[in-house]
Scaffold this active site. Structure first.
Site, PDB file in Angstrom:
ATOM      1  N   GLU A  42      -9.011 -10.588  -8.122  1.00 18.13           N
ATOM      2  CA  GLU A  42      -8.082  -9.497  -7.827  1.00 18.13           C
ATOM      3  C   GLU A  42      -6.852  -9.538  -8.736  1.00 18.13           C
ATOM      4  OE1 GLU A  42      -9.298  -8.802  -3.162  1.00 18.13           O
ATOM      5  OE2 GLU A  42      -7.378  -9.772  -3.598  1.00 18.13           O
TER       6      GLU A  42
ATOM      7  N   ARG B 126       2.085  -6.252   9.336  1.00 17.92           N
ATOM      8  CA  ARG B 126       1.243  -5.180   9.851  1.00 17.92           C
ATOM      9  C   ARG B 126       1.677  -4.757  11.261  1.00 17.92           C
ATOM     10  NH1 ARG B 126      -4.376  -7.490   7.279  1.00 17.92           N
ATOM     11  NH2 ARG B 126      -4.183  -6.379   5.285  1.00 17.92           N
TER      12      ARG B 126
ATOM     13  N   ARG C  66      -1.533 -14.372   4.230  1.00 22.01           N
ATOM     14  CA  ARG C  66      -2.362 -13.805   5.294  1.00 22.01           C
ATOM     15  C   ARG C  66      -1.674 -13.937   6.652  1.00 22.01           C
ATOM     16  NH1 ARG C  66      -6.581 -11.599   3.529  1.00 22.01           N
ATOM     17  NH2 ARG C  66      -7.763 -11.570   5.460  1.00 22.01           N
TER      18      ARG C  66
ATOM     19  N   HIS D   8      -2.176  -5.479   1.431  1.00 30.37           N
ATOM     20  CA  HIS D   8      -3.474  -6.107   1.160  1.00 30.37           C
ATOM     21  C   HIS D   8      -3.178  -7.493   0.611  1.00 30.37           C
ATOM     22  CE1 HIS D   8      -7.448  -6.845  -0.677  1.00 30.37           C
ATOM     23  NE2 HIS D   8      -6.734  -7.396  -1.643  1.00 30.37           N
TER      24      HIS D   8
ATOM     25  N   LYS E 109       0.811  -1.210   0.000  1.00 32.58           N
ATOM     26  CA  LYS E 109       0.000   0.000   0.000  1.00 32.58           C
ATOM     27  C   LYS E 109       0.851   1.270   0.000  1.00 32.58           C
ATOM     28  CE  LYS E 109      -4.013  -2.021   2.304  1.00 32.58           C
ATOM     29  NZ  LYS E 109      -4.940  -1.862   3.452  1.00 32.58           N
TER      30      LYS E 109
ATOM     31  N   THR F 203      -5.772  -7.280  10.491  1.00 31.43           N
ATOM     32  CA  THR F 203      -6.013  -6.004   9.820  1.00 31.43           C
ATOM     33  C   THR F 203      -5.587  -4.819  10.688  1.00 31.43           C
ATOM     34  OG1 THR F 203      -7.868  -6.984   8.631  1.00 31.43           O
ATOM     35  CG2 THR F 203      -7.781  -4.597   8.691  1.00 31.43           C
TER      36      THR F 203
ATOM     37  N   ASN G 201      -2.128  -0.030   6.935  1.00 33.37           N
ATOM     38  CA  ASN G 201      -1.597  -1.294   7.448  1.00 33.37           C
ATOM     39  C   ASN G 201      -0.679  -2.013   6.453  1.00 33.37           C
ATOM     40  OD1 ASN G 201      -3.458  -2.319   5.649  1.00 33.37           O
ATOM     41  ND2 ASN G 201      -4.781  -3.233   7.194  1.00 33.37           N
TER      42      ASN G 201
ATOM     43  N   TYR H 196     -12.273  -2.074  -4.551  1.00 27.98           N
ATOM     44  CA  TYR H 196     -12.820  -2.314  -3.216  1.00 27.98           C
ATOM     45  C   TYR H 196     -14.351  -2.271  -3.174  1.00 27.98           C
ATOM     46  CZ  TYR H 196      -8.165  -2.284  -1.217  1.00 27.98           C
ATOM     47  OH  TYR H 196      -6.866  -2.606  -0.897  1.00 27.98           O
TER      48      TYR H 196
END
Length: 138
Positions: A126, A102, A85, A115, A9, A91, A112, A49
């Site tokens: 995606e 994160r 993940r 993604h 991000k 999150t 954070n 999103y």
């Protein structure tokens, strides 16, 4: 082998964390099989999103994701979605396990740093949003 989408991000890109984050993926035996740096428009972020449109954070998330460059990538490996993940962490960085991306680099629920896709179905959608089949080199 499973594929998943990862986005580094704007908050992480602005801190020059791309290499550090990529090293963590590679240490976890995830191969980066496609990667590009780009800047989303607000409209593109809203489209990506869309699933969160009704949530309170939708507008601020789209604003953040279009605020600067991102690095979109396809990660490939055994159980790539779950591995990614696990590497990302919760999150909310405050709730993320020590050693996760994160927890180490995130500032808030919105800022954070990464993604990642949450299911094989979403990974396919995606990945298709950012990459053509010609751009994914396994």
């Amino acid at each position: 082998m499973e594929k998943t989408l990862s986005i580094i991000k704007p908050d992480a890109v602005s801190k020059n964390l791309t290499g550090v984050i990529n090293a963590k993926f590679e240490q976890a035996k995830l191969r980066i099989v496609a990667q590009k740096r780009l800047q989303l428009t607000t409209t593109q972020a809203e489209e990506f999103y869309e699933v969160h449109r009704e949530r309170a954070f939708y507008s601020s998330l789209c604003e953040h994701m279009s605020s600067g460059p991102i690095v979109a990538q396809v990660l490939c490996g055994e159980n790539a979605i779950a591995k990614n993940r696990d590497l990302m962490g919760a999150t909310n960085p405050a709730n993320a396990d020590v050693g996760t991306l994160r927890r180490e680099y995130g500032e808030s629920i919105e800022r954070n740093v990464v993604h990642g896709s949450d299911s094989p179905e979403n990974a396919a959608l995606e990945i298709g949003f950012f990459f053509s089949k010609l751009e994914i080199i396994e």
